[in-house]
Design a protein around this motif. Structure first.
Motif, PDB file in Angstrom:
ATOM      1  N   TYR A   1      -3.114   3.774  -3.038  1.00 62.87           N
ATOM      2  CA  TYR A   1      -3.071   2.800  -4.122  1.00 62.87           C
ATOM      3  C   TYR A   1      -2.114   1.677  -3.746  1.00 62.87           C
ATOM      4  O   TYR A   1      -1.389   1.767  -2.746  1.00 62.87           O
ATOM      5  CB  TYR A   1      -2.631   3.463  -5.435  1.00 62.87           C
ATOM      6  CG  TYR A   1      -1.262   4.117  -5.392  1.00 62.87           C
ATOM      7  CD1 TYR A   1      -0.123   3.427  -5.789  1.00 62.87           C
ATOM      8  CD2 TYR A   1      -1.113   5.430  -4.951  1.00 62.87           C
ATOM      9  CE1 TYR A   1       1.134   4.020  -5.744  1.00 62.87           C
ATOM     10  CE2 TYR A   1       0.133   6.037  -4.903  1.00 62.87           C
ATOM     11  CZ  TYR A   1       1.255   5.325  -5.296  1.00 62.87           C
ATOM     12  OH  TYR A   1       2.493   5.912  -5.246  1.00 62.87           O
TER      13      TYR A   1
ATOM     14  N   THR B   1      -5.627   1.678  -7.823  1.00 67.08           N
ATOM     15  CA  THR B   1      -6.368   2.256  -6.717  1.00 67.08           C
ATOM     16  C   THR B   1      -7.736   1.605  -6.614  1.00 67.08           C
ATOM     17  O   THR B   1      -8.080   0.709  -7.396  1.00 67.08           O
ATOM     18  CB  THR B   1      -6.476   3.785  -6.846  1.00 67.08           C
ATOM     19  OG1 THR B   1      -6.903   4.342  -5.596  1.00 67.08           O
ATOM     20  CG2 THR B   1      -7.438   4.188  -7.955  1.00 67.08           C
ATOM     21  N   ASP B   2      -8.532   2.031  -5.645  1.00 69.15           N
ATOM     22  CA  ASP B   2      -9.847   1.446  -5.413  1.00 69.15           C
ATOM     23  C   ASP B   2     -10.861   2.022  -6.404  1.00 69.15           C
ATOM     24  O   ASP B   2     -10.616   3.047  -7.044  1.00 69.15           O
ATOM     25  CB  ASP B   2     -10.272   1.745  -3.966  1.00 69.15           C
ATOM     26  CG  ASP B   2     -11.246   0.724  -3.407  1.00 69.15           C
ATOM     27  OD1 ASP B   2     -11.901   0.022  -4.190  1.00 69.15           O
ATOM     28  OD2 ASP B   2     -11.345   0.637  -2.177  1.00 69.15           O
TER      29      ASP B   2
ATOM     30  N   TRP C   1      -9.874   5.066  -0.805  1.00 68.43           N
ATOM     31  CA  TRP C   1      -8.807   5.485  -1.705  1.00 68.43           C
ATOM     32  C   TRP C   1      -9.313   6.332  -2.862  1.00 68.43           C
ATOM     33  O   TRP C   1      -8.613   7.232  -3.316  1.00 68.43           O
ATOM     34  CB  TRP C   1      -8.065   4.259  -2.240  1.00 68.43           C
ATOM     35  CG  TRP C   1      -6.980   3.774  -1.324  1.00 68.43           C
ATOM     36  CD1 TRP C   1      -6.551   4.339  -0.159  1.00 68.43           C
ATOM     37  CD2 TRP C   1      -6.172   2.601  -1.514  1.00 68.43           C
ATOM     38  NE1 TRP C   1      -5.539   3.610   0.392  1.00 68.43           N
ATOM     39  CE2 TRP C   1      -5.276   2.534  -0.416  1.00 68.43           C
ATOM     40  CE3 TRP C   1      -6.116   1.609  -2.495  1.00 68.43           C
ATOM     41  CZ2 TRP C   1      -4.338   1.512  -0.284  1.00 68.43           C
ATOM     42  CZ3 TRP C   1      -5.189   0.588  -2.355  1.00 68.43           C
ATOM     43  CH2 TRP C   1      -4.315   0.540  -1.258  1.00 68.43           C
ATOM     44  N   SER C   2     -10.491   6.027  -3.360  1.00 68.83           N
ATOM     45  CA  SER C   2     -11.106   6.878  -4.383  1.00 68.83           C
ATOM     46  C   SER C   2     -12.239   7.655  -3.725  1.00 68.83           C
ATOM     47  O   SER C   2     -13.348   7.138  -3.577  1.00 68.83           O
ATOM     48  CB  SER C   2     -11.644   6.034  -5.544  1.00 68.83           C
ATOM     49  OG  SER C   2     -10.586   5.508  -6.308  1.00 68.83           O
TER      50      SER C   2
ATOM     51  N   GLU D   1      -0.283   4.933   1.131  1.00 70.08           N
ATOM     52  CA  GLU D   1      -1.343   5.779   1.665  1.00 70.08           C
ATOM     53  C   GLU D   1      -0.994   7.244   1.406  1.00 70.08           C
ATOM     54  O   GLU D   1       0.103   7.696   1.727  1.00 70.08           O
ATOM     55  CB  GLU D   1      -1.518   5.541   3.166  1.00 70.08           C
ATOM     56  CG  GLU D   1      -1.897   4.113   3.541  1.00 70.08           C
ATOM     57  CD  GLU D   1      -3.340   3.769   3.211  1.00 70.08           C
ATOM     58  OE1 GLU D   1      -4.086   4.652   2.723  1.00 70.08           O
ATOM     59  OE2 GLU D   1      -3.733   2.609   3.439  1.00 70.08           O
TER      60      GLU D   1
ATOM     61  N   VAL E   1      -6.550  10.858  -5.694  1.00 68.99           N
ATOM     62  CA  VAL E   1      -6.819   9.627  -4.957  1.00 68.99           C
ATOM     63  C   VAL E   1      -6.066   9.698  -3.632  1.00 68.99           C
ATOM     64  O   VAL E   1      -5.125  10.482  -3.471  1.00 68.99           O
ATOM     65  CB  VAL E   1      -6.406   8.372  -5.755  1.00 68.99           C
ATOM     66  CG1 VAL E   1      -7.227   8.263  -7.036  1.00 68.99           C
ATOM     67  CG2 VAL E   1      -4.908   8.368  -6.065  1.00 68.99           C
TER      68      VAL E   1
ATOM     69  N   LEU F   1      -0.706   3.482 -12.408  1.00 73.27           N
ATOM     70  CA  LEU F   1      -2.081   3.443 -11.916  1.00 73.27           C
ATOM     71  C   LEU F   1      -2.952   2.529 -12.787  1.00 73.27           C
ATOM     72  O   LEU F   1      -3.714   1.712 -12.269  1.00 73.27           O
ATOM     73  CB  LEU F   1      -2.682   4.845 -11.882  1.00 73.27           C
ATOM     74  CG  LEU F   1      -4.129   4.916 -11.394  1.00 73.27           C
ATOM     75  CD1 LEU F   1      -4.228   4.514  -9.927  1.00 73.27           C
ATOM     76  CD2 LEU F   1      -4.707   6.314 -11.600  1.00 73.27           C
TER      77      LEU F   1
ATOM     78  N   ARG G   1       0.817  -1.219   0.000  1.00 73.81           N
ATOM     79  CA  ARG G   1       0.000   0.000   0.000  1.00 73.81           C
ATOM     80  C   ARG G   1       0.850   1.268   0.000  1.00 73.81           C
ATOM     81  O   ARG G   1       1.902   1.327   0.629  1.00 73.81           O
ATOM     82  CB  ARG G   1      -0.891   0.049   1.248  1.00 73.81           C
ATOM     83  CG  ARG G   1      -1.982  -0.997   1.312  1.00 73.81           C
ATOM     84  CD  ARG G   1      -2.620  -0.988   2.689  1.00 73.81           C
ATOM     85  NE  ARG G   1      -1.606  -1.203   3.717  1.00 73.81           N
ATOM     86  CZ  ARG G   1      -1.565  -0.546   4.865  1.00 73.81           C
ATOM     87  NH1 ARG G   1      -2.465   0.376   5.154  1.00 73.81           N
ATOM     88  NH2 ARG G   1      -0.605  -0.803   5.751  1.00 73.81           N
TER      89      ARG G   1
END
Length: 249
Positions: free
Chosen positions: A181, A217-218, A223-224, A151, A178, A201, A149
């Protein structure tokens, strides 16, 4: 109409609440598919969801059954959930390897997307557990050892670096920020279309006759954040990706 099998992005929560001398517990269930489901359905796709706790019962057990779907997507669902069913864990009965099924499905012409999160790729404390699996073999990226991760509490702006690719068609050079990821390592011949900081990404590739995407990423908060998920380019991004993934089918 493209048929999408979307797996994961759901969770149960167990809470202990303390009020002075006394405590009590309660449980609730949540899922975070609303943004991506809306985006994919707006693109004319059929959205078929298997929550994480229903993977054992509902995930297809043959590559032929998987072939009924144009794209398979994993989002925030770990390798243990996919490949450690109760038949094996409790009853010691050999059972089909779902990750190898996905590999066979893609090799035969299917499409696969792994979406970032705490339990995909490697995730928090490495508990996604996809390193050295059939999924890492077919992905266009290699995975780190352990926790991958990144952050970004300050927010980071994704940037398109391959605007000529059809999957980036109609999207701006910079996207909303964001908040985190998974750090991924592109394989040789992979196509990195967008980056966040110095890391990839959106990464595309092929495996056998199929096409694959790593989306670092989410697809939902945290995260998003909402600004990303409600961004006007969000539906276009997923429509473009599905279009490219299924172009050769």
């Amino acid at each position: 109409m493209k048929k999408i099998l979307f797996v994961g992005e759901s969770w149960h929560v167990h809470v202990t609440e303390a009020k002075g001398f006394d405590t009590f517990t309660f449980d609730y269930y949540e899922q975070a598919t609303e943004y991506i489901q809306t985006a994919l359905e707006a693109a004319g796709c059929e959205f078929c969801h298997i929550p994480s706790h229903l993977v054992e019962q509902n995930f297809p057990t043959t590559a032929e059954a998987l072939a009924a779907y144009d794209v398979v997507m994993f989002s925030d669902v770990g390798a243990n959930t996919m490949n450690l069913p109760m038949n094996v864990f409790q009853r010691l009965i050999p059972t089909v390897n779902k990750l190898e099924l996905v590999r066979e499905y893609v090799k035969n012409g299917g499409a696969f997307v792994m979406i970032g999160g705490y339990l995909t790729f490697q995730g928090i404390q490495g508990r996604g557990c996809y390193k050295r699996t059939a999924i890492e073999e077919l992905l266009p990226v290699s995975l780190l050892e352990g926790d991958d991760r990144v952050e970004c509490s300050q927010g980071m702006t994704p940037r398109v670096i391959c605007p000529e690719h059809p999957a980036m068609d109609g999207l701006p050079a910079e996207w909303p920020q964001v908040l985190g990821y998974n750090r991924l390592l592109p394989k040789e011949n992979a196509q990195v279309l967008a980056t966040v900081g110095a890391d990839p990404l959106v990464v595309l590739g092929t495996y056998g006759k199929g096409r694959v995407c790593a989306y670092a990423t989410d697809c939902a908060p945290h995260w998003s954040p909402e600004a990303f998920c409600k961004w006007e380019g969000y539906p276009r991004l997923w429509s473009n990706l599905v279009g490219w993934l299924t172009e050769a089918q």
